[in-house]
Design an enzyme around this catalytic site. Structure first.
Site, PDB file in Angstrom:
ATOM      1  N   CYS A 140       0.804  -1.225   0.000  1.00 27.23           N
ATOM      2  CA  CYS A 140       0.000   0.000   0.000  1.00 27.23           C
ATOM      3  C   CYS A 140       0.837   1.276   0.000  1.00 27.23           C
ATOM      4  O   CYS A 140       0.496   2.246  -0.692  1.00 27.23           O
ATOM      5  CB  CYS A 140      -0.984  -0.015   1.165  1.00 27.23           C
ATOM      6  SG  CYS A 140      -0.244  -0.138   2.813  1.00 27.23           S
ATOM      7  N   HIS A 175      -2.797   0.778   7.311  1.00 30.26           N
ATOM      8  CA  HIS A 175      -3.076   0.834   5.877  1.00 30.26           C
ATOM      9  C   HIS A 175      -3.021   2.291   5.441  1.00 30.26           C
ATOM     10  O   HIS A 175      -3.268   3.200   6.237  1.00 30.26           O
ATOM     11  CB  HIS A 175      -4.466   0.236   5.588  1.00 30.26           C
ATOM     12  CG  HIS A 175      -4.843   0.222   4.140  1.00 30.26           C
ATOM     13  ND1 HIS A 175      -3.995  -0.246   3.164  1.00 30.26           N
ATOM     14  CD2 HIS A 175      -5.972   0.651   3.492  1.00 30.26           C
ATOM     15  CE1 HIS A 175      -4.593  -0.144   1.977  1.00 30.26           C
ATOM     16  NE2 HIS A 175      -5.785   0.417   2.159  1.00 30.26           N
ATOM     17  N   SER A 192      -4.765  -2.872  -1.907  1.00 29.64           N
ATOM     18  CA  SER A 192      -5.041  -3.574  -0.654  1.00 29.64           C
ATOM     19  C   SER A 192      -5.387  -5.022  -0.970  1.00 29.64           C
ATOM     20  O   SER A 192      -5.667  -5.376  -2.121  1.00 29.64           O
ATOM     21  CB  SER A 192      -6.213  -2.900   0.081  1.00 29.64           C
ATOM     22  OG  SER A 192      -6.654  -3.692   1.175  1.00 29.64           O
TER      23      SER A 192
END
Length: 335
Positions: A140, A175, A192
């Protein structure tokens, strides 16, 4: 003692996210970073396969099967997106997301490109060019850098880092995506394991709407969103020596009411708009740019330290009722 322990864990999470360690952890599962550049050196290559053997259900058998195979299929190399003058901004963003998706998510447990957040923007853009040449799977954070690089030629599109910290079964998960803003609409680019935790089309009227969209996706995986970190707009100058401001606002979502969160996000949106009119630091001269080179191929560039911008404080903690998870004992969902 519990407060001290929790504080130490949070501080370790912050330090790990800022600088990175040789062995990073996400949700308690370790992954490594290739710090030797490309091509991958033998030590990193062997460590990657040992790690795959530890974390994959088939263990060493899978690694041996792949490494001795002589007829592995040829993997197609995605083409960097090009546009027609008639292509709209949403169409261009969708093409960029399609390219990021075609690179595929990196499941090996070893991140191939080292991303140091303290590097100047020009050095990070060199890494993004390397990503397009090598066309390797990415994680990510790499997708965020690549997204910045591929949208630099869209001056009307403002980009900003948007990161999340969620919790499931006592473990913290991190994330990050690249937020985009144009014409009063917000969206996101990224990658993702989960389809609804990356790309978001330009259809959200406010930053609050965008954050709530991600929060709803986390709830769908039984994750509790704990923190949201939002950076400032990123310069469109690929030769800029300024650093990306990754965490202008840090919001403890579980300590804020919905109205408090909305006000904090509105304030951050105003802060981002104010930055547009501020002049950026001058870019290096042509000779200096040529001497900098790629951080993956030459000596690492010095880390520039700048004073941190005052972060937005969160409100008082709001007590939340914990949902029952009796039917999920011992089971952990990776996001």
């Amino acid at each position: 003692m519990l407060r001290v322990t929790m504080g130490s864990v949070e501080q370790r999470d912050e330090e790990q996210e800022d600088e990175g360690e040789e062995e990073l952890r996400d949700g308690g599962v370790p992954f490594y970073v290739n710090r030797g550049g490309l091509p991958v050196d033998e030590e990193t290559w062997e460590r990657m396969w040992r790690h795959v053997a530890r974390i994959h259900p088939d263990g060493e058998a899978l690694g041996k099967e792949i490494r001795i195979a002589s007829d592995l299929p040829k993997i197609p190399i995605p083409s960097v997106p090009t546009y027609q003058p008639t292509n709209t901004i949403p169409q261009r963003l969708e093409a960029i997301q399609k390219y990021i998706r075609e690179l595929q998510y990196n499941h090996t447990g070893t991140q191939f490109f080292e991303i140091k957040k303290s590097r100047p923007l020009t050095a990070l853009m060199d890494i993004a060019k390397e990503m397009t040449r090598e066309a390797l799977p990415i994680k990510c954070l790499e997708a965020v850098i690549l997204g910045i690089y591929l949208t630099n030629n869209m001056p009307g599109v403002e980009r900003f880092p948007l990161s999340f910290q969620s919790q499931f079964s006592g473990n913290n998960f991190h994330h990050i995506v690249l937020g985009v803003h144009i014409g009063g609409r917000f969206g996101a680019l990224g990658i993702s394991r989960r389809e609804d935790l990356m790309f978001k089309p330009l259809e959200f009227r406010t930053l609050m709407d965008l954050v709530q969209e991600f929060e709803g996706a986390y709830r769908g995986y039984w994750h509790t969103l704990r923190k949201v970190r939002i950076g400032q707009y990123v310069s469109h100058d690929p030769h800029s020596v300024e650093q990306i401001e990754w965490k202008h606002s840090i919001l403890d979502v579980d300590k804020l009411t919905k109205e408090e969160l909305r006000k904090e996000l509105e304030r951050h949106t105003r802060d981002m708009r104010l930055k547009i009119g501020k002049p950026a630091p001058p870019s290096p001269t042509k000779d200096r740019r040529n001497s900098m080179g790629s951080p993956l191929r030459g000596p690492s560039s010095p880390i520039r330290r700048i004073s941190r911008v005052e972060r937005r404080p969160s409100g008082e903690k709001k007590v939340l009722e914990q949902k029952s998870a009796a039917d999920m004992n011992g089971y952990q969902i990776r996001v």
